[in-house]
Design an enzyme around this catalytic site. Structure first.
Site, PDB file in Angstrom:
ATOM      1  CB  SER A 101      -0.921   0.007   1.226  1.00 12.08           C
ATOM      2  OG  SER A 101      -0.177   0.143   2.410  1.00 12.08           O
ATOM      3  NE  ARG A 160      -8.162   7.614  -5.551  1.00  9.46           N
ATOM      4  CZ  ARG A 160      -7.729   7.310  -4.330  1.00  9.46           C
ATOM      5  NH1 ARG A 160      -6.434   7.183  -4.084  1.00  9.46           N
ATOM      6  NH2 ARG A 160      -8.572   7.131  -3.341  1.00  9.46           N
ATOM      7  CB  VAL A 161      -4.931  13.133  -6.454  1.00  9.45           C
ATOM      8  CG1 VAL A 161      -4.345  13.630  -5.142  1.00  9.45           C
ATOM      9  CG2 VAL A 161      -3.951  13.353  -7.599  1.00  9.45           C
ATOM     10  N   GLY A 162      -5.716  10.759  -4.142  1.00 12.58           N
ATOM     11  CA  GLY A 162      -6.521  10.492  -2.961  1.00 12.58           C
ATOM     12  C   GLY A 162      -6.391  11.595  -1.931  1.00 12.58           C
ATOM     13  CB  THR A 192      -0.879   6.199   0.220  1.00 13.30           C
ATOM     14  OG1 THR A 192      -1.686   5.073  -0.108  1.00 13.30           O
ATOM     15  CG2 THR A 192      -1.323   7.370  -0.636  1.00 13.30           C
ATOM     16  CB  THR A 227      -5.171   4.424   6.560  1.00 11.14           C
ATOM     17  OG1 THR A 227      -5.828   3.847   7.694  1.00 11.14           O
ATOM     18  CG2 THR A 227      -3.774   4.858   6.965  1.00 11.14           C
ATOM     19  N   GLY A 228      -7.525   4.553   4.470  1.00 18.65           N
ATOM     20  CA  GLY A 228      -8.826   4.046   4.028  1.00 18.65           C
ATOM     21  C   GLY A 228      -9.325   4.837   2.833  1.00 18.65           C
ATOM     22  CB  THR A 282      -2.574   4.977   3.462  1.00 17.14           C
ATOM     23  OG1 THR A 282      -3.262   5.049   2.222  1.00 17.14           O
ATOM     24  CG2 THR A 282      -1.964   6.318   3.770  1.00 17.14           C
ATOM     25  N   GLY A 331     -10.015   7.331   0.475  1.00 13.23           N
ATOM     26  CA  GLY A 331      -9.609   8.726   0.410  1.00 13.23           C
ATOM     27  C   GLY A 331     -10.701   9.663  -0.051  1.00 13.23           C
TER      28      GLY A 331
END
Ligand code: GLY
Length: 355
Positions: free
Chosen positions: A78, A238-240, A228, A261-262, A210, A264
């Site tokens: 991750s 794609r940006v989290g 991450t 984390t998780g 992450t 985004g």
């Protein structure tokens, strides 16, 4: 401590000293707990960051040094080297750092070929007048600062990506390997699948692992970082939440810090880390703040992302620490852990679950 961090630290110390001489509350705290917290995959990072704090490093250097161990780890799919790639099989990394004493921040998004994006994010903080660099510009900046490019896709991550591509549809030309049923790759898919009650079938859930790591140093200086490879098999570009200040991390040196984390997208829609710190400013404890942002996410989750019982069909966690050293981990669902290192040693503790 790097020269620039030392300068930033000295600036913060002089601000704090001025506050002491003027009788303001900022900077009056001269001793207190030293503590590092992280997501559950970050026990080595909290231990390392703690050791760096003991050596006198600034908390921002300590957390970036700590998470480098996880960015280097090929077994953590991750983060950094060995992270799961985008839908085209290319590893794209996001990271940010925030330095409490100066309130400065730096981030990189969609960065390819550099295994320590948190270090590049720290360089953005230290050596630019910007906060966020993305894609080709972030890579050019990293090259200019001497970071080495390499292929971050390990054989294990490539095989996981290929199996995802081959099993996504029965109506395309990619066929899965029939001999693959008992391989480590097949095991990865089993571990990341959930049972769909109506059908009794397993459904693969793409990981959004992450690492977040936050440190409270001697004298009350706080800093944090989140790094991450983002959502596995994402659309390129794609940006989290991780590189976005206020979403995947936030620190206010007079209040506390939060990181996540998780999923985004949920943090981008709720600016959750900023919200948690603001809740603490209004008197909430770290646990209350972390639980409240989970309630907000649960309430605002759109219907297509809900399970049959109405609860969110994803997990997300928060790691929250107040300036006086209180801390908590909170998750949408029970069962997650978070890492802590302080004078009692390094340990994993249970996150409080909303459900
Ligand atoms: N929280 C990591 C991501 O969604 O990219």
């Amino acid at each position: 401590m790097t020269d620039v961090t030392r300068r930033l630290f000295m600036h913060a110390a002089s601000v704090a000293a001025a506050a002491v001489s003027s009788g303001a509350s900022a900077g009056t705290r001269v001793a207190g707990p030293v503590r590092v917290i992280a997501s559950g995959n970050g026990a080595s990072a909290t231990q390392k960051a703690w050791e760096l704090l003991q050596e006198g490093l600034d908390p921002v250097d300590a957390v970036v040094g700590g998470v480098a161990l996880v960015e280097d780890d090929p077994l953590d799919n991750s983060v950094g080297y060995g992270g799961l790639p985008n839908e085209r099989g290319v590893v794209e990394l996001d990271a940010a750092v925030m330095h409490g004493p100066t309130h400065r921040a730096g981030g990189v998004a969609s960065l390819q070929g550099i295994r320590h994006p948190a270090q590049v994010a720290l360089k953005v903080l230290q050596r630019t007048d910007h906060v966020l660099l993305v894609g080709a510009g972030a890579l050019e900046f990293a090259r200019a600062h001497g970071f080495q490019e390499e292929n971050l896709l390990t054989e294990h991550s490539r095989k996981i990506w290929l199996r995802w591509k081959e099993t996504m549809s029965e109506r395309d030309d990619w066929l899965p390997d029939p001999a693959d049923a008992e391989s480590p790759v097949a095991d990865f898919f089993r571990r990341n699948s959930v049972l769909v009650e109506d059908t009794g079938r397993l459904r693969f859930r793409r990981p959004t692992g992450t690492i977040h790591c936050a440190a409270l140093g001697a004298g009350g200086s706080m800093s944090c970082t989140t790094t991450t490879s983002g959502l596995a098999f994402k659309i390129p570009g794609r940006v989290g939440d991780s590189p976005i200040i206020g979403a995947g991390l936030y620190v206010d040196n007079e209040v506390g810090s939060c990181g996540s984390t998780g999923r985004g997208e949920a943090n981008l829609q709720n600016l959750s880390s900023f919200a948690a710190v603001e809740l603490m400013r209004s008197g909430a404890s770290p646990e209350e703040a972390g639980m409240e942002v989970l309630r907000r996410i649960a309430k605002t989750t759109e219907q297509r992302l809900r399970r049959a019982d109405g609860k969110p069909d994803f997990d997300i966690s928060f790691y929250v620490m107040s300036k006086d050293g209180r801390y908590a981990g909170t998750s949408m669902y029970k069962g997650s852990k978070f890492a802590v290192t302080d004078e009692r040693g390094t340990r994993l503790e249970d996150c409080q679950g909303l459900y």
